[in-house]
Design an enzyme around this catalytic site. Structure first.
Site, short mmCIF file in Angstrom:
data_model
loop_
_atom_site.label_atom_id
_atom_site.label_comp_id
_atom_site.label_asym_id
_atom_site.label_seq_id
_atom_site.Cartn_x
_atom_site.Cartn_y
_atom_site.Cartn_z
N HIS A 29 -6.98 7.09 -2.08
CA HIS A 29 -6.96 7.74 -0.77
C HIS A 29 -5.73 8.62 -0.64
O HIS A 29 -4.66 8.14 -0.23
CB HIS A 29 -6.97 6.67 0.32
N HIS A 277 -9.99 11.74 2.88
CA HIS A 277 -9.74 10.31 3.08
C HIS A 277 -9.76 9.51 1.77
O HIS A 277 -8.78 8.86 1.45
CB HIS A 277 -10.76 9.71 4.06
N GLU A 429 -9.82 -16.15 18.25
CA GLU A 429 -9.74 -16.83 16.95
C GLU A 429 -9.40 -15.88 15.81
O GLU A 429 -8.68 -16.24 14.88
CB GLU A 429 -11.06 -17.55 16.63
N HIS A 490 -23.15 -24.82 18.19
CA HIS A 490 -21.84 -25.45 18.00
C HIS A 490 -21.79 -26.40 16.80
O HIS A 490 -20.77 -27.04 16.58
CB HIS A 490 -21.45 -26.22 19.27
C1 LIG Z 1 -12.76 -4.31 7.96
C2 LIG Z 1 -12.96 -3.06 7.17
N1 LIG Z 1 -14.08 -2.34 7.35
C3 LIG Z 1 -14.30 -1.24 6.59
C4 LIG Z 1 -13.41 -0.85 5.66
C5 LIG Z 1 -13.70 0.37 4.79
N2 LIG Z 1 -12.82 1.48 5.16
C6 LIG Z 1 -11.68 1.73 4.54
S1 LIG Z 1 -10.84 3.02 5.20
C7 LIG Z 1 -12.03 3.26 6.37
C8 LIG Z 1 -11.89 4.37 7.37
C9 LIG Z 1 -10.65 4.16 8.12
O1 LIG Z 1 -10.39 5.21 8.97
P1 LIG Z 1 -8.92 5.41 9.46
O2 LIG Z 1 -8.31 4.10 9.75
O3 LIG Z 1 -8.93 6.41 10.50
O4 LIG Z 1 -8.20 5.92 8.17
P2 LIG Z 1 -7.81 7.40 7.72
O5 LIG Z 1 -8.95 7.92 6.94
O6 LIG Z 1 -7.56 8.17 8.94
O7 LIG Z 1 -6.63 7.16 6.89
C10 LIG Z 1 -13.05 2.34 6.22
C11 LIG Z 1 -14.25 2.30 7.08
C12 LIG Z 1 -12.24 -1.62 5.51
N3 LIG Z 1 -11.30 -1.33 4.62
N4 LIG Z 1 -12.04 -2.71 6.29
#
Ligand SMILES: Cc1ncc(C[n+]2csc(CCOP(=O)(O)OP(=O)(O)O)c2C)c(N)n1
Ligand SMILES: [Mg+2]
Length: 685
Positions: A29, A277, A429, A490
């Protein structure tokens, strides 16, 4: 070189190392490191109190990269600051945590620059991140820990703990529910040592946040009671520094800084697009981007002259001085307050104070018995008094989980009483589990509690505790159908199986009150493994240990509780938790019928699986294939102990809403049924 030029050079080094590493790995990234390099530069080189020579110095500021996909930010800055590697025994190893070669091998096997920040793998990483939202939620636990530590250990003129926590997060973290829970809790607790910086780039994987995320984040955080600031340009390091300065002056509220940024900053074709990204820029775009930075276009993994020195003169010098002063302060503190100084040192090494297990209860045999949760309450109250830094709380189920510390002076942890040992997580939680991880990362010994069924809401952080090798404790009560009338919503069925599947997690389901004591004795001594305790709501008979084996067998995961005369069984009954006494009853019935039965209490698969083959065979002799396992949970996985021909009395469906006795009858958890299954195994119907 003029300082301003040097600053730009340092920032562009972070950017280009990130770009080159992703390009080389053909995955990763690049866009967010390119955008946030100035922020990370400012936090690290201008603000944070961190000594790269000793990345585990107790009073360091903490840095959490909650948008863990931007890991190259961390690898770059750990490398450029020459942060030193430390081993699991807290010894400095004399080599850098992240070398340039590691960065060249970003995302490759054995590299100390893996895809996402990993706590137990790379020194200088304060918590494992990648599952979005977890990092910021964990940072709340770090904030709670600092408040508690400062309250307990600081003395007039001795600010032993006064550190801050900086967490960077993106749109993803802001969308995840866990971040909302955590922010709400942090606002309630007024954690003014906590600063989140939100990378407001309006881009996620599927494109612009116009398609998903149009709420007013600033107003949301104002409502949580945070101090909200905005910096309109992620390249304006003076403004960033100013905002961080306001954070440090703000009292009684956490700070949230919205930072407007451009993902893929400097890339002529990819800036502000989702394409920046999660994929390499491509060779041509890399060249164009480097040109826009005024960087040599064909240079790769370049650290220009003066950049290491620039970080050494910034964070290096500031951190060394701060640590030096702290070390001197701590020496004077130790001379004046030797007892608490010893506590701090023991805690930092995850050691236990002497006498930690004194006064642990011993429960006399009692057919009526005591509930797992009640036995747990007695143990928790003893341990919390013996181990000052052992404490925790529940997600609004304290009175049901029996996790509230009731001894004189235990107190509640609140903004105006940060020394309290009862945490109130509220009905949160997800955040509770991440919070206790954050406390554990701060070397406290915390526990978090809820109903076993809601371990599902805590599971992502439980998984991370295992991945991080943290000794976090999760206390889950109402472990089976004991709350009968509440019904299937539960009644846990698949939770045990799913937690047993997490590598490195110790899952324990004690069979009576003395096994509860032994379970805690075992768990408290763990230094690098988390534990889940599944405890009963209803009373369980306290087994007569003069007749049956000692509960200390729990430390081996499973043990022979009662045996056939001469120790030569023809059938083995295996049970955990509330089914142990049931199996004992069946065992006695079988003995009365001259059937050579053995009963095995198996509170923990995980611990048992780590015993020698010899021990395991002594408990479950391979030649005895007539076996019955009984557990009020999914039958999933029990074949490994009863074999393909054994019988498993467990749950194949969800439970039902009815009094416990009726449920036991309906689902076959009765001694006659277990004894009959044993006879069937022996071909004696
Ligand atoms: C809980 C979770 N869901 C999905 C992902 C997959 N994922 C990684 S980065 C991302 C997009 C994140 O967007 P943002 O936080 O705006 O990051 P940017 O591209 O702006 O750095 C996703 C969906 C993850 N890492 N964790
Ligand atoms: Mg984004």
């Amino acid at each position: 070189m003029a300082d301003e030029k040097m600053v730009q050079l340092a920032i562009n080094t972070i950017r280009t190392l990130s770009i080159d590493a992703v390009q080389q790995a053909k995955s990763g990234h690049p866009g967010t490191p390119m955008a946030l390099a100035p922020l990370v530069y400012t936090i690290w080189n201008r603000v944070m109190r961190f000594d790269p020579q000793d990345p585990i110095w107790p009073n360091r500021d903490r840095f959490v990269l909650s948008n863990g996909h931007a890991s190259m930010l961390l690898w770059s800055v750990l490398h450029l600051t020459k942060t030193q590697a430390v081993d699991a025994d807290y010894e400095t190893l004399g080599h850098p945590s992240v070398s340039l070669d590691d960065i060249r091998h970003f995302r490759q096997l054995e590299s100390r620059a893996p895809g996402h920040p990993e706590y137990h793998w790379v020194s200088g990483v304060e918590t494992t991140t990648g599952p979005l939202g977890q990092g910021v939620a964990t940072s709340v636990g770090m904030g709670i820990a600092e408040k508690w530590l400062a309250n307990r250990y600081n003395r007039p003129g001795f600010e032993i703990f006064d550190y801050n926590i900086y967490a960077i997060c993106g749109d993803g973290c802001m969308m995840e529910g866990i971040a909302s829970e955590a922010a709400s809790l942090a606002g309630h607790l007024g954690l003014d040592n906590l600063c989140w910086i939100y990378d407001n780039n309006r881009i996620t994987i599927e494109g612009s946040t116009r398609i998903t995320f149009t709420e007013d984040v600033e107003t949301r955080f104002l409502a949580y009671g945070w101090n909200v600031l905005r910096v309109g340009d992620a390249n304006d390091i003076e403004r960033i520094e100013h905002a961080l300065d306001i954070f440090r002056k703000t009292k009684e509220r956490p700070t949230f800084i919205v930072l407007d940024s451009h993902i893929g900053y400097g890339s002529p074709h990819k800036q502000d697009t989702a394409a920046a990204h999660g994929e390499p820029l491509g060779d041509d775009e890399v060249r164009l981007t480097k040109r826009s930075y005024g960087w040599p276009e064909d240079a790769k993994f370049l650290v220009p002259d003066g950049v290491y020195e620039h970080f050494a003169a910034g964070v290096g010098a500031r951190g060394a001085k701060a640590r030096q002063q702290w070390t001197e302060l701590f020496a004077a503190y130790r001379a004046k307050y030797p007892e608490v100084a010893t506590e701090i040192q023991q805690m930092q090494r995850r050691e236990l104070p002497s006498g930690w297990d004194r006064n642990l209860p011993v429960f006399p045999a009692d057919p009526k018995g005591i509930a797992g949760r009640d036995a747990s309450a007695k143990v928790l109250n003893v341990l919390a008094q013996n181990i000052p830094w052992f404490f925790g709380g529940s997600a609004d189920l304290g009175p049901s989980n029996k996790t509230t510390l009731t001894y004189e002076g235990a107190g509640d942890f609140q903004a105006d009483s940060p020394g309290g040992k009862n945490l109130h997580f509220g009905i949160r939680e997800h955040a509770m589990a991440a919070t206790v991880n954050g406390m554990s990362l701060s070397k406290l010994r915390p526990y978090g509690a809820t109903f076993f069924i809601f371990s599902d809401y805590a599971r992502p952080a439980i998984r991370l505790s295992a991945l991080m090798e943290l000794p976090t404790i999760f206390v889950f009560t109402h472990d089976a159908m004991g709350d009968g009338e509440d019904g299937p919503t539960h009644q846990p069925v698949e939770q045990l199986a799913s937690l047993r599947a997490i590598p490195g997690l110790v899952t324990l389901r004690p069979g009576d009150a003395n096994e509860v004591v032994e379970a805690y004795r075992y768990i408290v001594q763990l230094r690098h493994e988390p534990a889940v305790l599944a405890l009963s709501r209803q009373p369980l008979p306290t087994i007569d240990r003069s007749k049956y084996a000692s509960a200390s067998g729990l430390a081996r995961g499973a043990y022979v509780l009662g045996d056939a005369p001469g120790g030569n069984p023809e059938v083995i009954l295996i049970a955990s938790g509330s089914e142990v006494s049931l199996a004992v009853e069946a065992h006695e019935q079988l003995l009365a019928e001259d059937i050579r039965s053995r009963v095995v209490s198996m509170p923990s698969w995980d611990i048992f699986d780590h015993q020698t083959q010899e021990y395991r065979d002594s408990v479950l002799p391979p030649k005895v294939t007539a076996r019955v396992a009984v557990e009020q949970a999914s039958t999933f996985g029990w074949e490994r102990y009863v074999g393909t021909t054994g019988r498993i009395i467990g749950m194949k469906t969800f439970g039902a809403s009815a009094p416990l006795k009726e449920l036991q009858r309906k689902f076959g958890f009765e001694p006659d049924h277990v004894a009959a299954a044993a006879k069937e195994q022996l071909g004696k119907k």
